[in-house]
Enzyme design. Structure first.
Site, PDB file in Angstrom:
ATOM      1  N   ARG A   1     -11.965  29.287   8.505  1.00 18.66           N
ATOM      2  CA  ARG A   1     -12.218  27.840   8.497  1.00 18.66           C
ATOM      3  C   ARG A   1     -11.776  27.213   7.188  1.00 18.66           C
ATOM      4  O   ARG A   1     -11.863  27.837   6.128  1.00 18.66           O
ATOM      5  CB  ARG A   1     -13.718  27.544   8.614  1.00 18.66           C
ATOM      6  CG  ARG A   1     -14.348  27.942   9.905  1.00 18.66           C
ATOM      7  CD  ARG A   1     -15.852  27.756   9.744  1.00 18.66           C
ATOM      8  NE  ARG A   1     -16.572  28.572  10.682  1.00 18.66           N
ATOM      9  CZ  ARG A   1     -17.161  28.096  11.774  1.00 18.66           C
ATOM     10  NH1 ARG A   1     -17.129  26.823  12.053  1.00 18.66           N
ATOM     11  NH2 ARG A   1     -17.786  28.896  12.585  1.00 18.66           N
TER      12      ARG A   1
ATOM     13  N   GLY B   1     -13.782  17.666  10.809  1.00 19.17           N
ATOM     14  CA  GLY B   1     -12.843  17.637  11.934  1.00 19.17           C
ATOM     15  C   GLY B   1     -11.392  17.412  11.556  1.00 19.17           C
ATOM     16  O   GLY B   1     -10.539  17.333  12.418  1.00 19.17           O
TER      17      GLY B   1
ATOM     18  N   MET C   1      -9.414  19.295   9.503  1.00 18.91           N
ATOM     19  CA  MET C   1      -8.565  20.468   9.332  1.00 18.91           C
ATOM     20  C   MET C   1      -8.929  21.534  10.359  1.00 18.91           C
ATOM     21  O   MET C   1      -9.771  21.326  11.205  1.00 18.91           O
ATOM     22  CB  MET C   1      -8.675  20.969   7.908  1.00 18.91           C
ATOM     23  CG  MET C   1      -7.983  20.015   6.942  1.00 18.91           C
ATOM     24  SD  MET C   1      -8.087  20.565   5.272  1.00 18.91           S
ATOM     25  CE  MET C   1      -9.810  20.396   4.928  1.00 18.91           C
TER      26      MET C   1
ATOM     27  N   ARG D   1     -24.243  21.532   4.343  1.00 20.87           N
ATOM     28  CA  ARG D   1     -23.620  20.589   3.406  1.00 20.87           C
ATOM     29  C   ARG D   1     -24.505  19.361   3.325  1.00 20.87           C
ATOM     30  O   ARG D   1     -25.323  19.128   4.232  1.00 20.87           O
ATOM     31  CB  ARG D   1     -22.212  20.191   3.869  1.00 20.87           C
ATOM     32  CG  ARG D   1     -22.195  19.532   5.222  1.00 20.87           C
ATOM     33  CD  ARG D   1     -20.773  19.252   5.679  1.00 20.87           C
ATOM     34  NE  ARG D   1     -20.780  18.826   7.077  1.00 20.87           N
ATOM     35  CZ  ARG D   1     -19.760  18.946   7.900  1.00 20.87           C
ATOM     36  NH1 ARG D   1     -18.646  19.501   7.495  1.00 20.87           N
ATOM     37  NH2 ARG D   1     -19.834  18.521   9.133  1.00 20.87           N
TER      38      ARG D   1
ATOM     39  N   HIS E   1     -17.245  14.392  17.389  1.00 17.57           N
ATOM     40  CA  HIS E   1     -16.248  13.838  16.475  1.00 17.57           C
ATOM     41  C   HIS E   1     -16.342  12.317  16.384  1.00 17.57           C
ATOM     42  O   HIS E   1     -16.369  11.733  15.307  1.00 17.57           O
ATOM     43  CB  HIS E   1     -14.847  14.252  16.942  1.00 17.57           C
ATOM     44  CG  HIS E   1     -13.777  13.592  16.163  1.00 17.57           C
ATOM     45  ND1 HIS E   1     -13.144  12.449  16.606  1.00 17.57           N
ATOM     46  CD2 HIS E   1     -13.267  13.865  14.947  1.00 17.57           C
ATOM     47  CE1 HIS E   1     -12.274  12.076  15.690  1.00 17.57           C
ATOM     48  NE2 HIS E   1     -12.323  12.918  14.682  1.00 17.57           N
TER      49      HIS E   1
ATOM     50  N   ARG F   1     -10.159 -20.362  -5.941  1.00 24.34           N
ATOM     51  CA  ARG F   1      -8.747 -20.704  -5.683  1.00 24.34           C
ATOM     52  C   ARG F   1      -8.713 -22.142  -5.179  1.00 24.34           C
ATOM     53  O   ARG F   1      -8.982 -22.401  -4.016  1.00 24.34           O
ATOM     54  CB  ARG F   1      -8.162 -19.775  -4.626  1.00 24.34           C
ATOM     55  CG  ARG F   1      -7.996 -18.320  -5.061  1.00 24.34           C
ATOM     56  CD  ARG F   1      -7.452 -17.515  -3.893  1.00 24.34           C
ATOM     57  NE  ARG F   1      -6.909 -16.231  -4.266  1.00 24.34           N
ATOM     58  CZ  ARG F   1      -7.540 -15.055  -4.093  1.00 24.34           C
ATOM     59  NH1 ARG F   1      -8.742 -15.041  -3.554  1.00 24.34           N
ATOM     60  NH2 ARG F   1      -6.966 -13.934  -4.444  1.00 24.34           N
TER      61      ARG F   1
ATOM     62  N   ARG G   1      -9.557 -21.745 -10.935  1.00 18.20           N
ATOM     63  CA  ARG G   1      -8.144 -21.439 -11.125  1.00 18.20           C
ATOM     64  C   ARG G   1      -7.310 -22.612 -10.604  1.00 18.20           C
ATOM     65  O   ARG G   1      -7.507 -23.073  -9.483  1.00 18.20           O
ATOM     66  CB  ARG G   1      -7.831 -20.154 -10.350  1.00 18.20           C
ATOM     67  CG  ARG G   1      -6.587 -19.415 -10.745  1.00 18.20           C
ATOM     68  CD  ARG G   1      -5.340 -19.771  -9.983  1.00 18.20           C
ATOM     69  NE  ARG G   1      -5.423 -19.653  -8.541  1.00 18.20           N
ATOM     70  CZ  ARG G   1      -5.140 -18.554  -7.833  1.00 18.20           C
ATOM     71  NH1 ARG G   1      -4.792 -17.446  -8.438  1.00 18.20           N
ATOM     72  NH2 ARG G   1      -5.193 -18.592  -6.522  1.00 18.20           N
TER      73      ARG G   1
ATOM     74  N   GLU H   1      -1.198 -11.750 -14.676  1.00 21.60           N
ATOM     75  CA  GLU H   1      -0.701 -11.254 -13.391  1.00 21.60           C
ATOM     76  C   GLU H   1       0.807 -11.120 -13.381  1.00 21.60           C
ATOM     77  O   GLU H   1       1.418 -10.848 -12.357  1.00 21.60           O
ATOM     78  CB  GLU H   1      -1.206 -12.135 -12.236  1.00 21.60           C
ATOM     79  CG  GLU H   1      -1.038 -13.614 -12.469  1.00 21.60           C
ATOM     80  CD  GLU H   1      -1.692 -14.485 -11.398  1.00 21.60           C
ATOM     81  OE1 GLU H   1      -2.066 -13.972 -10.328  1.00 21.60           O
ATOM     82  OE2 GLU H   1      -1.800 -15.692 -11.627  1.00 21.60           O
TER      83      GLU H   1
ATOM     84  N   SER I   1      -8.220 -13.012 -16.994  1.00 18.64           N
ATOM     85  CA  SER I   1      -8.673 -12.453 -15.717  1.00 18.64           C
ATOM     86  C   SER I   1      -7.450 -11.796 -15.085  1.00 18.64           C
ATOM     87  O   SER I   1      -6.428 -12.453 -14.864  1.00 18.64           O
ATOM     88  CB  SER I   1      -9.226 -13.554 -14.818  1.00 18.64           C
ATOM     89  OG  SER I   1      -9.606 -12.988 -13.589  1.00 18.64           O
TER      90      SER I   1
ATOM     91  N   GLY J   1      -5.140 -10.710 -12.512  1.00 16.12           N
ATOM     92  CA  GLY J   1      -4.808 -10.985 -11.110  1.00 16.12           C
ATOM     93  C   GLY J   1      -3.989  -9.803 -10.625  1.00 16.12           C
ATOM     94  O   GLY J   1      -2.762  -9.829 -10.616  1.00 16.12           O
ATOM     95  N   THR J   2      -4.684  -8.763 -10.226  1.00 18.57           N
ATOM     96  CA  THR J   2      -3.982  -7.509  -9.949  1.00 18.57           C
ATOM     97  C   THR J   2      -3.234  -7.531  -8.615  1.00 18.57           C
ATOM     98  O   THR J   2      -2.468  -6.614  -8.351  1.00 18.57           O
ATOM     99  CB  THR J   2      -4.959  -6.320  -9.999  1.00 18.57           C
ATOM    100  OG1 THR J   2      -6.144  -6.695  -9.306  1.00 18.57           O
ATOM    101  CG2 THR J   2      -5.289  -5.961 -11.432  1.00 18.57           C
ATOM    102  N   ASN J   3      -3.439  -8.586  -7.814  1.00 20.37           N
ATOM    103  CA  ASN J   3      -2.614  -8.692  -6.602  1.00 20.37           C
ATOM    104  C   ASN J   3      -1.166  -8.970  -7.027  1.00 20.37           C
ATOM    105  O   ASN J   3      -0.241  -8.260  -6.653  1.00 20.37           O
ATOM    106  CB  ASN J   3      -3.099  -9.818  -5.693  1.00 20.37           C
ATOM    107  CG  ASN J   3      -4.551  -9.639  -5.283  1.00 20.37           C
ATOM    108  OD1 ASN J   3      -5.047  -8.528  -5.250  1.00 20.37           O
ATOM    109  ND2 ASN J   3      -5.225 -10.737  -4.986  1.00 20.37           N
ATOM    110  N   ASP J   4      -1.027 -10.022  -7.837  1.00 20.62           N
ATOM    111  CA  ASP J   4       0.326 -10.339  -8.295  1.00 20.62           C
ATOM    112  C   ASP J   4       0.830  -9.318  -9.303  1.00 20.62           C
ATOM    113  O   ASP J   4       2.010  -8.970  -9.305  1.00 20.62           O
ATOM    114  CB  ASP J   4       0.358 -11.746  -8.916  1.00 20.62           C
ATOM    115  CG  ASP J   4       0.536 -12.808  -7.841  1.00 20.62           C
ATOM    116  OD1 ASP J   4       1.455 -12.654  -7.019  1.00 20.62           O
ATOM    117  OD2 ASP J   4      -0.247 -13.772  -7.812  1.00 20.62           O
TER     118      ASP J   4
ATOM    119  N   CYS K   1      -9.821 -10.216 -10.945  1.00 16.57           N
ATOM    120  CA  CYS K   1     -10.145 -10.989  -9.758  1.00 16.57           C
ATOM    121  C   CYS K   1      -9.195 -10.689  -8.597  1.00 16.57           C
ATOM    122  O   CYS K   1      -9.258 -11.327  -7.562  1.00 16.57           O
ATOM    123  CB  CYS K   1     -10.176 -12.482 -10.059  1.00 16.57           C
ATOM    124  SG  CYS K   1      -8.596 -13.128 -10.605  1.00 16.57           S
TER     125      CYS K   1
HETATM  126  C1  PEP Z   1      -4.056 -12.103  -7.994  1.00 18.53           C
HETATM  127  O1  PEP Z   1      -2.859 -12.302  -8.030  1.00 18.53           O
HETATM  128  O2  PEP Z   1      -4.560 -10.980  -8.159  1.00 18.53           O
HETATM  129  C2  PEP Z   1      -4.984 -13.204  -7.717  1.00 18.53           C
HETATM  130  C3  PEP Z   1      -6.292 -13.015  -7.730  1.00 18.53           C
HETATM  131  O3  PEP Z   1      -4.439 -14.385  -7.354  1.00 18.53           O
HETATM  132  P1  PEP Z   1      -3.907 -14.695  -5.873  1.00 18.53           P
HETATM  133  O4  PEP Z   1      -4.338 -13.575  -5.007  1.00 18.53           O
HETATM  134  O5  PEP Z   1      -4.522 -15.972  -5.494  1.00 18.53           O
HETATM  135  O6  PEP Z   1      -2.445 -14.763  -6.098  1.00 18.53           O
HETATM  136 MG    MG Z   2      -2.134 -14.340  -8.205  1.00 21.27          MG
END
Ligand code: PEP
Ligand code: MG
Length: 876
Positions: free
Chosen positions: A92, A101, A103, A337, A457, A563, A619, A747, A766, A768-771, A833
């Site tokens: 196993r 489930g 592996m 477990r 499962h 926003r 913002r 960002e 702040s 902006g980790t999306n951009d 953010c």
């Molecule tokens: C980002 O870019 O992380 C952000 C928070 O701004 P938006 O998603 O509005 O571009």
């Molecule tokens: Mg952004």
């Protein structure tokens, strides 16, 4: 010489990384003197070595495995491949983190044409011996050699038909012997003439390889991505002496928990089957008996089981999930477990364990998987809507929450229709689910299965995901191929609506309205503890008064990102912003903006009130302007009339706004650089709102104004000057001495690289980790999903960098920007953010690099609070 193989008695619970969860617990149980079929563990490092050696098991590892087999033969007094009394083993998987489930497992390994004769004689039960052999051939072919299971199932069905019987159990020893021969023929056929392996050593190496290989099967990869399990951990392999639960009426096998995994209620909770092997319970093919009934069937085993289960819980100081087998009246534990559980159960159990004096509040906080809190915030049915609902059946309440949606019969169709696909609400209806269905299950609101118990499962996986699941509804007549099922006198086709209550197990006809959940009690207790231990603050991303109020209820300490553009999409407001966008002159634009001020100011006021004195970061307008322009001919006409323009002129202006790369185009602070009047309007709205609410309600408000998409200090300074000028003007007009802060989003990679300069103008950052992710990877945040799958398959990336912060690359920019920024301005406040603010592993990273706060969507606020506490406790 490296040590690749550990006999159970050589290991301990502390060796989880090396032996995997199953292996280290088997070691620990052995050391506790529990009845464990003995065996050994091939380490996770051997798995890594296997991949490093081009998927080969080195001679050194093989030698150590066979040395351990010799030892196992010795303690069992049986020989591998023996013609009288052969040693049989199970093989196993067992990774560091449990992956139920995902592996592979192989049972009854060691049987061959002659050993099966010996086995039949020794057990005096030829039927059982041949049944074991045919199961082994089937499993080995499927798992090790990837011969489809269906080939074998077809033969079983044909034989049952020919013999005129309904159940496998009605087949005789001779039938099963015949079946084993036919299975070998299928194997030979599928393997281009190669015979089924007769040497148990070959069988064993094949099985070990198959387990290592299964670490990288597609469903395991998806599971790891969903549960943040790194791909380089590898799995261990546990080789354990077989014990048999299918030797007759004094044998059996089961799965049990020391507390209820759905509710957390204290007390043994489980299921078993008499005369069965473990796979029968886990696969959910037969519906099992509740564990309490074992007290009648095999009272002595029941009592011993209960005592040992409690011993395990006390030893591991957590709810245990145990597999056991009874072989002719003798009880064995096959594994234990810490049990998977729903979020409500996790909270109940953690609080109970604190009250029972077993764990500290710090441990309680670390015991709850932050992501799982999502489940607590899951919908229930609207009571009035439920009253009108018609119950058409009921089954096991396998995973809580309410769900309504369209019926789909395959995981693929559910995936296409559901979350991540067409966005429909989906109920996946299956005879039984298998691990390959995981993506379809993930895309569904609810899962309904015909077969399977609470530990099947479907139930285990749905609980893990927090997806509503009702399982084991035997009344359903289903034809998966024809995509139709019957229940309660009705027939349902693909696309018809049904509703499920995963907390009661009831199934309803039609689409019953659901509502969001509320939380209290023990949840509050855990959250209070979490708040004591965390140092990171938790804010929310909200842009309406309703979201703000909700987030505050869930513990948000302020708004980290409002926003402002979201305030303009309302039907009444969008014509006004369109007018602003299409204006030719500053005067026209200012006139249009003046019409927008009351709306924006009104929203800010309502939000400041909902925040009751908590801070809010506003913002400024961020998206490319073409997002606002009309496409509908009616809207274009209305706008033309309103602006005294021709339809053609409006269209031409809209076309002018077209950009080839809008996410890198005229957006963010670039808008304020070209149209300073926008920043002026927004500043007026924020400042007036703050001053008025401060006066009306007495809250000590200090507005935080945030300039987006800055890449250069002078750019920030340009916009900041406009903001300061307007803010001072408003203060003078209102005779107010209100303070305010001006900061920026980080960002754009250039902002991170020049953070020391930018901090000279910014009071806060702040991230902006999306951009920032988009621009660091050069992946479009809107389209990356379309090709990331290929990256997972090619093992270039393990997870979606837009969901889980890429600590190596993007994280490096964040860390550097914090350090540079604080070197220039010691009291620089830093937060995040982007979407990552609600992802537990990213929250931990934010804690480690010394951010002051994270900001996430309202429903993820509790997750972030808990993750922040765990980060603080784990990184003391
Ligand atoms: C980002 O870019 O992380 C952000 C928070 O701004 P938006 O998603 O509005 O571009
Ligand atoms: Mg952004």
């Amino acid at each position: 010489m490296a040590k690749w193989v550990y006999k159970f008695h050589e290991g301990s619970a502390a060796m989880r990384n090396l032996l995997g969860g199953k292996g280290c617990n088997l070691a620990e149980m052995t050391n506790l003197g529990m009845p464990i079929p003995q065996g050994f563990t091939v380490t996770t490092e051997a798995c890594t070595e296997y991949y490093n050696c081009g998927k080969q098991i080195s001679q050194e590892i093989q030698d150590q495995i066979f040395e351990a087999i010799t030892w196992l033969e010795g303690i069992n007094g049986k020989k591998f491949g023996d013609t009288e009394d052969p040693l049989l083993v199970s093989v196993r998987s067992g990774a560091r983190a449990s992956m139920p489930g995902m592996m592979d497992t192989i049972l009854n390994l060691g049987l061959n044409d002659v050993a099966v004769e010996g086995f039949a004689k020794k057990t005096g039960n030829p039927r059982f011996a041949y049944d074991s052999y045919r199961r082994f051939i089937q499993m080995y072919s499927d798992v090790v050699m990837e011969v489809p299971k269906s080939y074998f199932e077809k033969i079983i069905d044909e034989m049952k038909e020919a013999k005129g019987v309904h159940f496998d159990t009605e087949l005789t020893a001779d039938d099963l012997k015949d079946l084993a021969n036919r299975f070998k023929a299928v194997y030979k056929d599928a393997m281009n003439g190669e015979e089924f392996p007769q040497d148990p050593k070959d069988q064993l190496m094949g099985a070990v390889k198959a387990v290592f290989r299964s670490w990288d099967n597609p469903r395991a990869i998806v599971y790891r991505r969903m549960n943040d399990i790194p791909g380089d951990w590898g799995t261990a392999v546990n080789v354990q002496t077989m014990v048999f639960g299918n030797k007759g009426e004094t044998s059996g096998t089961g799965v049990a928990f020391t507390r209820n995994p759905s509710t957390g209620e204290k007390g043994i909770y489980g299921e078993y089957l008499i005369n069965a092997q473990g796979e029968d319970v886990v696969a959910g093919v037969r519906t099992p008996q509740p564990i309490s009934k074992l007290a009648e069937d095999l009272p002595e085993c029941y009592e011993e089981f209960m005592n040992l289960a409690m011993k395990l819980e006390n030893h591991f100081r957590d709810m245990q999930d145990m597999e056991f087998t009874i072989e002719e009246g003798k009880l064995y534990f096959l594994q234990t477990r810490n049990g998977k559980r729903t979020a409500p159960a996790a909270i109940q159990i953690a609080c109970d364990l604190v009250d029972e004096g077993m764990i500290t509040p710090e441990e309680a906080v670390c015991r709850i998987e932050a992501k799982s809190l999502d489940q607590l915030l899951h919908p229930t049915f609207v009571p009035e809507a439920l009253k009108a609902g018609e119950v058409i059946g009921s089954a096991l309440p396998a995973s809580p929450g309410a769900a309504a949606g369209k019926v789909y019969f395959t995981a693929d169709e559910a995936k296409d229709a559901g979350k991540g696909g067409r966005g429909e609400r989906v109920i996946l209806v299956r005879l039984e689910t298998s691990p390959e269905d995981i993506e379809g299950m993930h895309a569904a609101q609810g899962i309904l299965t015909v077969r399977g118990g609470m530990t099947s499962h479907a139930a285990v996986v749905a609980r893990g995901m927090g997806t509503c699941c009702v399982s084991g509804c035997g009344e359903i007549k289903i034809d998966e191929e024809a995509k139709v099922f019957e229940l309660g006198g009705y027939t349902f086709h693909e696309g018809d609506y049904i509703s499920l209550d995963g907390s009661t197990g009831k199934i309803y006809k039609g689409d019953i309205a659901t509502q969001e959940a509320t939380v209290s009690g023990n949840f509050e207790r855990i959250m209070e503890w979490a708040d004591q231990f965390r140092t990171l603050r938790v804010r929310t991303n909200a842009d309406t008064p309703a979201d703000t109020a909700n987030a505050v209820k869930l513990g948000a300490e302020g708004i980290g990102l409002c926003r402002t553009e979201h305030m303009f999409f309302d039907a009444e407001r969008i014509p006004k912003i369109r007018k602003m966008i299409l204006s030719d002159t500053v005067e026209q634009r200012e006139e249009a903006l003046n019409e927008l001020i009351p709306f924006q100011k009104g929203d800010f006021k309502a939000m400041y009130k909902a925040l009751e004195g908590r801070p809010m970061t506003v913002r400024y307008l961020d998206p490319p302007l073409h997002e606002f322009v009309p496409t509908d001919p009616e809207d274009i006409k209305a706008l033309a009339e309103d602006m005294g323009m021709t339809v053609e002129a409006v269209k031409a202006k809209c076309d002018d706004l077209h950009e080839f790369n809008p996410m890198m185009g005229h957006r963010g602070c670039r808008l304020a650089v070209t149209y300073p009047e926008i920043a002026r309007m927004q500043t007026r709205a924020v400042m007036e709102a703050a001053i008025e609410v401060k006066e009306e309600c007495g809250y000590d408000i200090i507005p935080e104004i945030m300039i987006p998409l800055v890449g250069e200090k002078k750019e920030l300074k340009f916009v900041k000057d406009i903001v300061v000028e307007t803010a001072e003007k408003v203060k003078a007009e209102k005779n107010s001495d209100i303070q305010y802060h001006i900061g920026t989003m980080i960002e754009i990679p250039r902002a991170a690289l020049t953070a020391d300069k930018i901090a000279e103008e910014a009071e806060f950052f702040s991230f902006g980790t999306n951009d920032l992710t988009q621009m660091t990877f050069g992946f479009s945040r809107d389209d990356a999903g379309k090709f990331l799958d290929s990256y997972y398959k090619a093992k270039i990336y393990e997870s979606d960098p837009f969901a889980r912060l890429d600590q190596e690359g993007v994280g490096q920019l964040v860390k550097m920007a914090v350090e540079k920024g604080r070197a220039a301005r010691a009291d620089l406040k830093c937060g995040i953010c982007g979407e990552h603010g609600g992802d537990p592993s990213s929250v931990e990273f934010c804690h480690k690099v010394g951010l002051n706060y994270v900001s996430c969507s309202p429903f993820r606020v509790p997750i972030a609070r808990l993750a922040a506490a765990q980060a603080a406790l784990n990184n003391k």
